[in-house]
Write a protein that holds these residues in place. Sequence first.
Motif, PDB file in Angstrom:
ATOM      1  N   HIS A   1     -40.670  21.293  81.966  1.00 14.34           N
ATOM      2  CA  HIS A   1     -39.711  22.185  82.796  1.00 14.34           C
ATOM      3  C   HIS A   1     -38.884  23.349  81.529  1.00 14.34           C
ATOM      4  O   HIS A   1     -39.142  24.567  81.843  1.00 14.34           O
ATOM      5  CB  HIS A   1     -38.083  21.995  82.645  1.00 14.34           C
ATOM      6  N   LEU A   2     -39.295  22.584  80.365  1.00 13.50           N
ATOM      7  CA  LEU A   2     -38.962  24.180  79.044  1.00 13.50           C
ATOM      8  C   LEU A   2     -39.954  24.726  78.881  1.00 13.50           C
ATOM      9  O   LEU A   2     -39.689  25.764  78.847  1.00 13.50           O
ATOM     10  CB  LEU A   2     -39.189  23.259  77.751  1.00 13.50           C
ATOM     11  N   PHE A   3     -41.061  24.821  79.339  1.00 12.32           N
ATOM     12  CA  PHE A   3     -42.452  25.787  80.042  1.00 12.32           C
ATOM     13  C   PHE A   3     -43.031  26.147  81.660  1.00 12.32           C
ATOM     14  O   PHE A   3     -43.151  26.817  81.717  1.00 12.32           O
ATOM     15  CB  PHE A   3     -44.028  24.803  79.661  1.00 12.32           C
ATOM     16  N   ASN A   4     -41.429  26.078  82.056  1.00 12.61           N
ATOM     17  CA  ASN A   4     -41.243  27.160  83.066  1.00 12.61           C
ATOM     18  C   ASN A   4     -42.537  26.347  83.850  1.00 12.61           C
ATOM     19  O   ASN A   4     -43.339  27.041  85.228  1.00 12.61           O
ATOM     20  CB  ASN A   4     -41.593  28.155  83.318  1.00 12.61           C
ATOM     21  N   ALA A   5     -42.839  25.266  84.421  1.00 13.51           N
ATOM     22  CA  ALA A   5     -43.875  24.262  85.608  1.00 13.51           C
ATOM     23  C   ALA A   5     -43.720  23.877  86.607  1.00 13.51           C
ATOM     24  O   ALA A   5     -41.696  23.983  87.070  1.00 13.51           O
ATOM     25  CB  ALA A   5     -44.417  23.358  84.382  1.00 13.51           C
ATOM     26  N   PRO A   6     -44.281  24.797  87.389  1.00 13.79           N
ATOM     27  CA  PRO A   6     -43.432  24.985  89.524  1.00 13.79           C
ATOM     28  C   PRO A   6     -43.719  23.755  89.916  1.00 13.79           C
ATOM     29  O   PRO A   6     -44.721  23.229  90.376  1.00 13.79           O
ATOM     30  CB  PRO A   6     -44.578  26.052  89.649  1.00 13.79           C
ATOM     31  N   ILE A   7     -42.482  22.924  89.030  1.00 12.10           N
ATOM     32  CA  ILE A   7     -42.287  21.578  90.124  1.00 12.10           C
ATOM     33  C   ILE A   7     -41.725  21.466  90.603  1.00 12.10           C
ATOM     34  O   ILE A   7     -40.025  22.063  90.579  1.00 12.10           O
ATOM     35  CB  ILE A   7     -41.984  20.615  88.717  1.00 12.10           C
ATOM     36  N   LYS A   8     -41.624  20.243  92.044  1.00 10.15           N
ATOM     37  CA  LYS A   8     -40.884  20.614  93.008  1.00 10.15           C
ATOM     38  C   LYS A   8     -39.895  19.454  92.864  1.00 10.15           C
ATOM     39  O   LYS A   8     -40.157  18.718  92.031  1.00 10.15           O
ATOM     40  CB  LYS A   8     -41.718  20.431  94.570  1.00 10.15           C
TER      41      LYS A   8
ATOM     42  N   GLU B   1     -49.786  35.445  69.925  1.00  6.09           N
ATOM     43  CA  GLU B   1     -51.267  35.811  70.836  1.00  6.09           C
ATOM     44  C   GLU B   1     -50.413  36.431  71.934  1.00  6.09           C
ATOM     45  O   GLU B   1     -49.393  35.873  73.069  1.00  6.09           O
ATOM     46  CB  GLU B   1     -52.083  34.802  70.730  1.00  6.09           C
ATOM     47  N   ASP B   2     -50.802  37.903  72.547  1.00  5.75           N
ATOM     48  CA  ASP B   2     -50.095  38.479  73.576  1.00  5.75           C
ATOM     49  C   ASP B   2     -50.800  37.019  74.606  1.00  5.75           C
ATOM     50  O   ASP B   2     -52.001  38.141  75.836  1.00  5.75           O
ATOM     51  CB  ASP B   2     -50.677  39.806  73.573  1.00  5.75           C
ATOM     52  N   VAL B   3     -50.495  36.682  75.603  1.00  6.77           N
ATOM     53  CA  VAL B   3     -51.072  35.433  76.442  1.00  6.77           C
ATOM     54  C   VAL B   3     -50.521  36.312  77.763  1.00  6.77           C
ATOM     55  O   VAL B   3     -51.221  36.799  78.755  1.00  6.77           O
ATOM     56  CB  VAL B   3     -50.268  34.363  76.521  1.00  6.77           C
ATOM     57  N   LYS B   4     -49.404  37.044  78.005  1.00  9.06           N
ATOM     58  CA  LYS B   4     -49.004  37.651  78.858  1.00  9.06           C
ATOM     59  C   LYS B   4     -50.331  38.889  79.729  1.00  9.06           C
ATOM     60  O   LYS B   4     -50.967  38.746  80.720  1.00  9.06           O
ATOM     61  CB  LYS B   4     -47.710  38.487  79.445  1.00  9.06           C
ATOM     62  N   LEU B   5     -50.940  39.639  78.545  1.00 10.40           N
ATOM     63  CA  LEU B   5     -51.788  40.728  78.281  1.00 10.40           C
ATOM     64  C   LEU B   5     -53.134  40.012  78.454  1.00 10.40           C
ATOM     65  O   LEU B   5     -53.683  40.470  79.826  1.00 10.40           O
ATOM     66  CB  LEU B   5     -52.399  41.516  77.005  1.00 10.40           C
TER      67      LEU B   5
ATOM     68  N   LEU C   1     -36.042  30.868  71.240  1.00 11.02           N
ATOM     69  CA  LEU C   1     -35.807  32.851  70.067  1.00 11.02           C
ATOM     70  C   LEU C   1     -36.128  33.478  71.214  1.00 11.02           C
ATOM     71  O   LEU C   1     -34.839  34.502  70.654  1.00 11.02           O
ATOM     72  CB  LEU C   1     -36.880  32.273  69.420  1.00 11.02           C
ATOM     73  N   TYR C   2     -36.956  33.539  72.214  1.00 11.26           N
ATOM     74  CA  TYR C   2     -37.984  34.244  73.217  1.00 11.26           C
ATOM     75  C   TYR C   2     -38.057  33.751  74.450  1.00 11.26           C
ATOM     76  O   TYR C   2     -39.257  33.697  75.346  1.00 11.26           O
ATOM     77  CB  TYR C   2     -39.415  34.595  72.145  1.00 11.26           C
ATOM     78  N   PRO C   3     -36.867  33.350  75.263  1.00  8.55           N
ATOM     79  CA  PRO C   3     -36.883  32.983  76.389  1.00  8.55           C
ATOM     80  C   PRO C   3     -37.200  34.511  77.206  1.00  8.55           C
ATOM     81  O   PRO C   3     -38.048  33.945  78.526  1.00  8.55           O
ATOM     82  CB  PRO C   3     -35.695  32.704  77.047  1.00  8.55           C
ATOM     83  N   GLU C   4     -37.550  35.670  76.571  1.00 10.86           N
ATOM     84  CA  GLU C   4     -37.682  36.064  78.109  1.00 10.86           C
ATOM     85  C   GLU C   4     -39.586  36.623  78.032  1.00 10.86           C
ATOM     86  O   GLU C   4     -39.798  37.457  78.493  1.00 10.86           O
ATOM     87  CB  GLU C   4     -37.131  38.158  77.554  1.00 10.86           C
ATOM     88  N   LEU C   5     -40.033  35.659  76.789  1.00  7.62           N
ATOM     89  CA  LEU C   5     -41.341  36.204  76.387  1.00  7.62           C
ATOM     90  C   LEU C   5     -42.817  35.357  77.147  1.00  7.62           C
ATOM     91  O   LEU C   5     -41.993  34.378  77.972  1.00  7.62           O
ATOM     92  CB  LEU C   5     -41.479  35.588  75.176  1.00  7.62           C
ATOM     93  N   GLU C   6     -43.366  36.237  78.294  1.00 10.62           N
ATOM     94  CA  GLU C   6     -43.903  35.128  79.192  1.00 10.62           C
ATOM     95  C   GLU C   6     -45.665  34.982  78.627  1.00 10.62           C
ATOM     96  O   GLU C   6     -46.278  35.543  78.519  1.00 10.62           O
ATOM     97  CB  GLU C   6     -44.369  36.005  80.633  1.00 10.62           C
ATOM     98  N   TRP C   7     -45.420  32.831  78.466  1.00 13.51           N
ATOM     99  CA  TRP C   7     -46.635  33.065  78.184  1.00 13.51           C
ATOM    100  C   TRP C   7     -46.915  31.184  78.201  1.00 13.51           C
ATOM    101  O   TRP C   7     -48.144  31.253  77.880  1.00 13.51           O
ATOM    102  CB  TRP C   7     -46.234  32.239  76.380  1.00 13.51           C
TER     103      TRP C   7
END
Length: 501
Positions: A110-117, A223-227, A259-265
Amino acid sequence: MVVSVAATDSDTAQPVQYSTFFASRYVRDPLPRFRMPEQSIPREAAYQIINDELMLDGNPRLNLASFVTTWMEPECDKLIMDSVNKNYVDMDEYPVTTELQNRCVNMIAHLFNAPIKEDETAIGVGTVGSSEAIMLAGLAFKRKWQNKRKEQGKPCDKPNIVTGANVQVCWEKFARYFEVELKEVKLSEGYYVMDPVKAVEMVDENTICVAAILGSTLTGEFEDVKLLNNLLTEKNKETGWDVPIHVDAASGGFIAPFLYPELEWDFRLPLVKSINVSGHKYGLVYPGVGWVIWRSKEDLPEELIFHINYLGTDQPTFTLNFSKGSSQIIAQYYQLIRLGFEGYKNIMQNCMENTAILREGIEATGRFEILSKEAGVPLVAFSLKDSGRYTVFDISEHLRRFGWIVPAYTMPANAEHVAVLRVVIREDFSRSLAERLVSDIVKILHELDAHSAQVLKISSAIAKQQSGDDGVVTKKSVLETEREIFAYWRDQVKKKQTGIC
């Protein structure tokens, strides 16, 4: 340590009292080092002999080379000792421990935003550390790629992984142990992480995954995972491939969410199929515990999961290690519920504040260039601006005199000419320790500068003697002579430190 120790006299079978422990024959007579001794010795003697040797180890709190946790609360220490005799793999005998492991997996997922139902549980497992976690994730990618290639009637004997040259050695181990080609994106001066553009260019139909690092060991940079995700998505569309991403979040996985909750990684990016994280780093648990989380069941091939029943009931297992202690799993659960999101956030913020203090102190010397970024893992990596008569390796050696263990190393290809010092800031590294470290570095710089001046004076005199009538040096340049003298002096210092006369 002076104690009264009771030993048994072999002739009379009567206890013999020693008024001081160090007067006993067990301490005075050396034990064999590489063979088991013939006779038993009292437990107090065995403890004292080992304890005395361990005093020569470095102080873990001053080991600034390590990301690994060196302090936990006394209550957690007690939980660890209470469970040290439990075998984690025996799920039937220790069902509560198994339940705690499953809770940890779900919390981290959940901390890593896994798509769990709501009615699903996360897919993941506890490991000895991130090395084992990476092995498991890599095996899952390899098997899934092989299965798909076989279905398509294509060869599946040349898998590869694309990474940056800054990856931890466990990726090299995986590649060598499991026969996967490791394709590394070379670094360049001033850019010490994987370039997503170059990484995607190296991807081909045999690429089982691209591995991105959230917190480089070298500089702490994310590293820039989103890019990478966006570029790889485009390439997959163009080629018809389905190359996924693994995120090695060994160091950064317990930092970025707080610290960086908006960072998409993380699992918010569709191509991220698995993530590993070290519980014994910023998860704040003693070594060794790690975690690997998969996006869904489909990303972990069923044939890699083994089912055993000889410990009581059917037990699925997917680990490289079988038997291992339960203590670190329990300790991880303690930290997660004890600290909560707020507690972890406060600790990470404090680490970053102490990092800033250390960074400012090192910059204030005017002698170093800071290579680490302000956003990333709390560490400071820095190189000497003047790489003249002494190096970062000399500074690292001299810091040991004060008890500090600060690593010096060179960057990987193609930036091998850059040598750095790195200080990792952990929870137990306070502001006062940061200030003390800066003070000791300044002392060492003054000492090295003084010796350097002496070397210059001596070498100039030698060079003058070796020059011809016209004043031109004929045998050795001043610089060459300086280096020889300085190398000799460094050797003498090292011999003194190691007790070699």
